[in-house]
Scaffold this active site. Structure first.
Site, short mmCIF file in Angstrom:
data_model
loop_
_atom_site.label_atom_id
_atom_site.label_comp_id
_atom_site.label_asym_id
_atom_site.label_seq_id
_atom_site.Cartn_x
_atom_site.Cartn_y
_atom_site.Cartn_z
N LYS A 385 1.86 36.42 32.67
CA LYS A 385 1.45 34.97 33.30
C LYS A 385 1.12 34.13 31.99
O LYS A 385 0.51 34.43 31.02
CB LYS A 385 0.31 35.30 34.18
CG LYS A 385 -0.21 33.89 34.84
CD LYS A 385 -1.28 34.22 35.84
CE LYS A 385 -2.05 32.92 36.50
NZ LYS A 385 -2.98 33.34 37.24
N HIS A 387 -0.27 31.05 31.91
CA HIS A 387 -1.31 30.27 32.17
C HIS A 387 -2.50 30.84 32.71
O HIS A 387 -2.51 32.20 33.12
CB HIS A 387 -1.02 29.10 33.15
CG HIS A 387 -0.64 29.49 34.60
ND1 HIS A 387 0.44 29.96 34.58
CD2 HIS A 387 -1.30 29.61 35.68
CE1 HIS A 387 0.94 30.38 36.17
NE2 HIS A 387 -0.32 29.96 36.41
#
Length: 502
Positions: A385, A387
């Site tokens: 991921k 963010h």
């Protein structure tokens, strides 16, 4: 007036004294009373049934509606009938109340304080608020409508809810775990499969099973599906017209009671044999429960299955079918028992995506509950991921911590090796792997070790399993349901089993 301070204790004693689970229904239908539609005639009609069947009745169940329709005299007749029934025989008043607050409290007072019943039937549609006012009457019993015998019951009761359970299974689970110790369930005898499912999520609770006889319920099927295994009890078989309209109500009741008694006797004898077998078995109780549950849910199936390796296996294990709350509860408790039995020391649980995620979450809750310690857990994503917290790892910090990896099975060990690489990169210290099942099959190419043993040796990991091939073999050797598969499992183990499976 009739009183009880412990309905289910009174019921248990009555069952023990009579060796009967027959609940005799007292329903003065209009056609039964013929030309004399009076409370007095209704009382006399039911009195004759009580006199004829009292020696074999575990309980009596008058239906309030057939008395109330007769007006004040009918209500008086109902009260007189309950008073007439010997006090040592429980009286379950069928009223199916379903209101809340002061209204429900008034209904409870009418049933218990005025009429003198020992227990009542209640609808749970409004939640526990419709149960509590009855449950608050100390020592009285409350039977909650769960899966009724009418055809349209599926309109609501069989609807699926979050977690995969049906509404009636959810009612059963709430009744056994949250709604009080004086609670039982009403499950129609016309739906044996529903009764089997209820017993799976509520193994201890008493069940009232109406519908044998005039409604076509299968007596043997109800007993087989509903009786508790440990004491061959826990089900009241309710019969009304099959007794009241028989040429001889006494003979009809005695015959039914004997059929029930014979079935219970055979079941207890079979259970005793199983207990004797279990004493000489190497299987722990949690392993037997795990295999029983896996077979019931078809997580564990038998036949002929082609594996990725090309081998033709006589059994197939698919942990993905542990997909309800009740099933996951058994699975995670089995993991917990295996881990504690093995004495594995760890700081954090880790679940490899994707199957490991629900496993590690459920297991951490069970272990926290059992040990009194707050057990941290973590898991990974398949893709990083970019963010938020970023990366592939979610959950507890594992740097410098001893990590126990939780997965379902190991085939070639590829997924575990990927998890080990991820954990090492994160600075964790993997110490063990916990599996639901170890097939204990040789990897081939002249190696007599299983994939699990190879992984353990390569990585220096302890491996804990709930069951392995040797446990399945031990179970199959002793269980009558497995006799058709035992030879094929034995042959498969001889051909492909690792040395540790013997």
């Amino acid at each position: 007036m009739k009183r009880t301070c412990d309905f289910f204790g009174k019921l248990d004693k009555r069952v023990q004294d009579t060796n009967s689970l027959l609940c005799v229904g007292l329903d003065p239908h209009q056609q039964d009373l013929k030309d004399d539609q009076s409370g007095k005639n209704a009382f006399e009609f039911c009195k004759k049934i009580v006199d004829a069947t009292a020696s074999v009745a575990a309980a009596f169940k008058p239906n309030a509606a057939f008395f109330e329709r007769l007006g004040p005299d009918g209500v008086k007749a109902l009260k007189d009938l309950i008073s007439y029934i010997p006090n040592h025989i429980p009286v379950l008043l069928d009223v199916k109340r379903g209101d809340i607050s002061s209204t429900a409290a008034a209904y409870a007072s009418a049933a218990f304080d005025i009429l003198g019943a020992d227990a009542v039937t209640v609808s749970p549609y409004m939640g526990v608020d419709s149960v509590d006012p009855f449950n608050n009457k100390k020592g009285r019993g409350v039977f909650i409508l769960c899966k009724t015998s009418n055809k349209s019951s599926n309109d609501l009761q069989s609807l699926k809810i979050q977690g995969g359970l049906s509404v009636f299974e959810h009612v059963a689970r709430l009744s056994e775990t949250k709604w009080g110790k004086n609670v039982g369930l009403v499950v129609g005898a016309t739906d044996v499969n529903a009764l089997r499912r209820v017993r799976a999520v509520a193994p201890k609770i008493w069940v009232l099973a109406p519908g044998v006889g005039a409604q076509g319920g299968d007596l043997e099927g109800v007993l087989k599906s509903g009786l508790r295994r440990e004491d061959a009890s826990g089900v009241l078989i309710t019969v009304s017209r099959g007794i009241s309209r028989a040429d001889s109500p006494r003979f009809a009741a005695e015959n039914l009671a004997k059929m029930i008694s014979d079935f219970r006797t055979n079941m207890l004898a079979s259970s005793e044999k199983k207990v004797d077998d279990d004493k000489t078995s190497s299987l722990a109780s949690y392993q037997r429960e795990f295999i029983d549950t896996a077979m019931r849910l078809e997580v564990l199936r038998f036949g002929s299955f082609t594996l990725k390796s090309g081998r033709i296996s006589p059994y197939f294990f698919n942990a993905g079918l542990f997909r309800t709350g009740a099933a996951m509860n058994v699975l995670c408790r089995s993991y917990a028992s295996a881990i504690q039995r093995a004495g594995v020391s760890f700081d954090v649980l880790f679940g490899p995506a994707y199957k490991g995620i629900p496993l590690v979450a459920g297991l951490s809750m069970v272990l926290s509950e059992q040990t009194g310690q707050d057990i941290p857990f973590a898991y990974n994503r398949k893709e990083a991921k970019d963010h938020g917290e970023g990366g592939v790892l979610v959950g507890a910090d594992m740097k410098g911590k001893r990590v126990l990896i939780v997965d379902d099975v190991i085939t070639a060990g590829t997924a575990i090796r990927e998890a080990l690489a991820t954990l090492t990169k994160a600075g964790a210290r993997p110490v063990a792997v916990a599996l639901a099942m170890d097939r204990q099959e040789i990897v081939g190419n002249g190696c007599d070790k299983s994939a699990v043993e190879v992984l353990s040796s390569e990585q220096g990991l302890d491996v804990v399993n709930v069951i392995a091939l040797r446990d399945l073999f031990e179970y199959a050797k002793r269980d009558d349901r497995m006799k058709d598969h035992f030879k094929s499992i034995k042959a498969y183990r001889a051909k492909y089993g690792s040395k540790s499976s013997q």
